[in-house]
Design a protein around this motif. Structure first.
Motif, PDB file in Angstrom:
ATOM      1  N   ASP A   1      -3.859  -2.277 -13.992  1.00 42.87           N
ATOM      2  CA  ASP A   1      -4.750  -3.431 -13.815  1.00 42.87           C
ATOM      3  C   ASP A   1      -4.404  -4.193 -12.531  1.00 42.87           C
ATOM      4  N   ASP A   2      -3.109  -4.342 -12.270  1.00 45.45           N
ATOM      5  CA  ASP A   2      -2.677  -5.029 -11.039  1.00 45.45           C
ATOM      6  C   ASP A   2      -3.151  -4.259  -9.809  1.00 45.45           C
ATOM      7  N   LEU A   3      -3.086  -2.934  -9.911  1.00 41.65           N
ATOM      8  CA  LEU A   3      -3.501  -2.086  -8.784  1.00 41.65           C
ATOM      9  C   LEU A   3      -5.007  -2.199  -8.524  1.00 41.65           C
ATOM     10  N   PHE A   4      -5.764  -2.318  -9.613  1.00 40.77           N
ATOM     11  CA  PHE A   4      -7.211  -2.525  -9.443  1.00 40.77           C
ATOM     12  C   PHE A   4      -7.469  -3.848  -8.716  1.00 40.77           C
ATOM     13  N   ALA A   5      -6.736  -4.879  -9.124  1.00 35.69           N
ATOM     14  CA  ALA A   5      -6.913  -6.193  -8.475  1.00 35.69           C
ATOM     15  C   ALA A   5      -6.542  -6.099  -6.995  1.00 35.69           C
ATOM     16  N   ALA A   6      -5.434  -5.396  -6.714  1.00 39.47           N
ATOM     17  CA  ALA A   6      -4.994  -5.233  -5.322  1.00 39.47           C
ATOM     18  C   ALA A   6      -6.031  -4.443  -4.517  1.00 39.47           C
ATOM     19  N   SER A   7      -6.644  -3.438  -5.145  1.00 42.52           N
ATOM     20  CA  SER A   7      -7.645  -2.600  -4.455  1.00 42.52           C
ATOM     21  C   SER A   7      -8.865  -3.426  -4.075  1.00 42.52           C
ATOM     22  N   ARG A   8      -9.298  -4.261  -5.017  1.00 41.70           N
ATOM     23  CA  ARG A   8     -10.476  -5.101  -4.726  1.00 41.70           C
ATOM     24  C   ARG A   8     -10.210  -5.935  -3.477  1.00 41.70           C
ATOM     25  N   ALA A   9      -9.035  -6.528  -3.418  1.00 38.48           N
ATOM     26  CA  ALA A   9      -8.692  -7.371  -2.263  1.00 38.48           C
ATOM     27  C   ALA A   9      -8.573  -6.512  -1.006  1.00 38.48           C
ATOM     28  N   TYR A  10      -7.953  -5.349  -1.130  1.00 37.22           N
ATOM     29  CA  TYR A  10      -7.744  -4.483   0.039  1.00 37.22           C
ATOM     30  C   TYR A  10      -9.083  -4.055   0.656  1.00 37.22           C
ATOM     31  N   PHE A  11      -9.979  -3.550  -0.202  1.00 38.68           N
ATOM     32  CA  PHE A  11     -11.228  -2.993   0.338  1.00 38.68           C
ATOM     33  C   PHE A  11     -12.195  -4.093   0.796  1.00 38.68           C
ATOM     34  N   ALA A  12     -11.955  -5.321   0.347  1.00 34.87           N
ATOM     35  CA  ALA A  12     -12.809  -6.438   0.785  1.00 34.87           C
ATOM     36  C   ALA A  12     -12.504  -6.841   2.231  1.00 34.87           C
ATOM     37  N   GLN A  13     -11.430  -6.302   2.806  1.00 30.74           N
ATOM     38  CA  GLN A  13     -11.080  -6.641   4.204  1.00 30.74           C
ATOM     39  C   GLN A  13     -12.114  -6.037   5.167  1.00 30.74           C
ATOM     40  N   PRO A  14     -12.212  -6.588   6.372  1.00 31.36           N
ATOM     41  CA  PRO A  14     -13.093  -5.967   7.368  1.00 31.36           C
ATOM     42  C   PRO A  14     -12.607  -4.549   7.711  1.00 31.36           C
TER      43      PRO A  14
END
Ligand SMILES: O=C(O)CCC(=O)C(=O)O
Ligand SMILES: [Fe+2]
Length: 361
Positions: A67-80
């Motif tokens: 679940d933490d990794l999913f949260a981290a992924s959302r933030a990562y891919f939201a970058q430019p």
């Protein structure tokens, strides 16, 4: 929404074909329960896909990590895009073993539709950063994920252990000994392309000529441990030869067998064809994107096996050949069995024709 609170027993409208794959209990595999091990073997031989039930006390921490990794992924891919491209390792010899891979024409892979490019972007972290931390290597942990390095590495360690437990049980079932046992080809201290990947499937703002989802393929390696947030994964049923959904399931990993294990098992285990299609009707309304967290257990680079045509490969050679094929136009891919395991079959998604999996039953 995370992978772990989605309930596959409640498919949207109950009208889509769902693959009838087994649910195998992780706790029972740990105990080497003979009945569960026999069920595991059948699942890997019949479908090459099953759910691994992780709803025990012992795996709570692992599920939290996912679940933490999913949260981290959302933030990562939201970058430019420019930020993410800083994590792309262009100079690495073997394709895509580390770093960020963009979607669309820039990512080079063909997509799940005719003449389209692949619609997912991903970030890959090699398991060697966990298992050989001191080895001289050009690979480095992706800068954009630095604040989640602990969860990522924990995910690699624990998923790797689960995948190896599956290999151990399969070896036991087949009475394999010594160097013939599947684990012997997957020694964690040997260099390999085993890796963890977080993947993002947007439904909007895709690059030109890019289709939502993931191209049709069989996995290259041995055992894949997969979590995803939304419907969309389909397996080509060995029973009906139709595409059937494998939805995310609460507290469960989706496990599938890849080509290497199929070949190491003398074709007794199945490496099933799968793809991701834009099943947007069933995606959660709060997110226009789908995410996946995946661990790929692959054999040591030097491990040898013989393919279905009797040709010998090392695991590293097979990966290069396979990843090279994914970059070919579909017409070229269809000339060989490399990408899909089936000559003449690219398994493309055609939104115009009512697909069997999308017909109300
Ligand atoms: O996103 C998914 O559900 C599957 C992705 C997949 O098959 C892969 O990356 O090999
Ligand atoms: Fe896959």
């Amino acid at each position: 929404m995370s992978s772990t609170n989605v309930d596959a027993s409640k498919p949207p409208g109950n009208k889509y074909k769902v693959a009838d794959i087994a649910l195998i209990k992780y706790d029972r595999l740990l105990q080497k329960d003979p009945e569960e091990v026999a069920r595991l073997f059948s699942a890997c031989a019949d479908w090459g896909f099953f759910y691994l039930d992780l709803r025990g006390e012992g795996t709570k921490g692992y599920i939290q990590k996912v679940d933490d990794l999913f949260a981290a992924s959302r933030a990562y891919f939201a970058q430019p895009l420019e930020e993410k491209l800083k994590d792309t390792s262009q100079d690495i010899d073997i394709y895509n073993i580390c770093g960020f891979k963009p979607m669309g024409p820039q990512g080079l892979d063909s997509g799940n539709m005719h003449q389209k490019s692949n619609g997912s972007e991903n970030l890959r972290v090699p398991a060697s950063l966990v298992y050989q931390p001191d080895a001289p290597s050009k690979l480095a942990f992706p800068v954009g994920m630095t604040s989640h390095e602990t969860e990522f590495k924990g995910f690699i360690k624990e998923s790797g252990a689960m995948a190896r437990l599956i290999l151990e049980n399969l070896s036991d079932y087949l009475h394999l000994e010594g160097a013939q046992r599947f684990e012997a080809f997957h020694d964690a201290s040997e260099p390999s392309t085993s890796s963890a990947v977080v993947q993002h499937y947007p439904t909007t703002n895709l690059p030109p000529n890019t289709s939502i989802g993931h191209f049709t393929h069989t996995d290259t390696g041995s055992i894949t441990v997969l979590f995803n947030t939304e419907w969309g994964l389909q397996v080509h049923s060995p029973v009906t030869s139709e595409w059937e959904y494998v939805p995310p399931r609460d507290g469960c990993a989706i496990i599938n067998v890849g080509d290497t294990l199929k070949f190491l098992s003398g074709l007794r285990l199945r490496s099933s064809l799968h793809r991701v299609v834009p099943f947007v009707d069933g995606w959660s309304s709060e997110s226009p994107s789908r995410y996946a967290c995946i661990f790929f257990l692959r054999a040591a680079d030097t491990a040898k096996f013989t393919d279905a045509d009797g040709v010998e490969w090392t695991a590293a050679q097979w990966l290069r050949r396979k990843f090279g094929s994914y970059r070919q136009p579909h017409e070229e891919q269809k000339k060989t069995t490399i990408s899909t395991g089936k000559k003449g079959f690219a398994g493309l998604w055609d939104p115009e024709s009512k697909h069997p999996a999308d017909i109300v039953v």
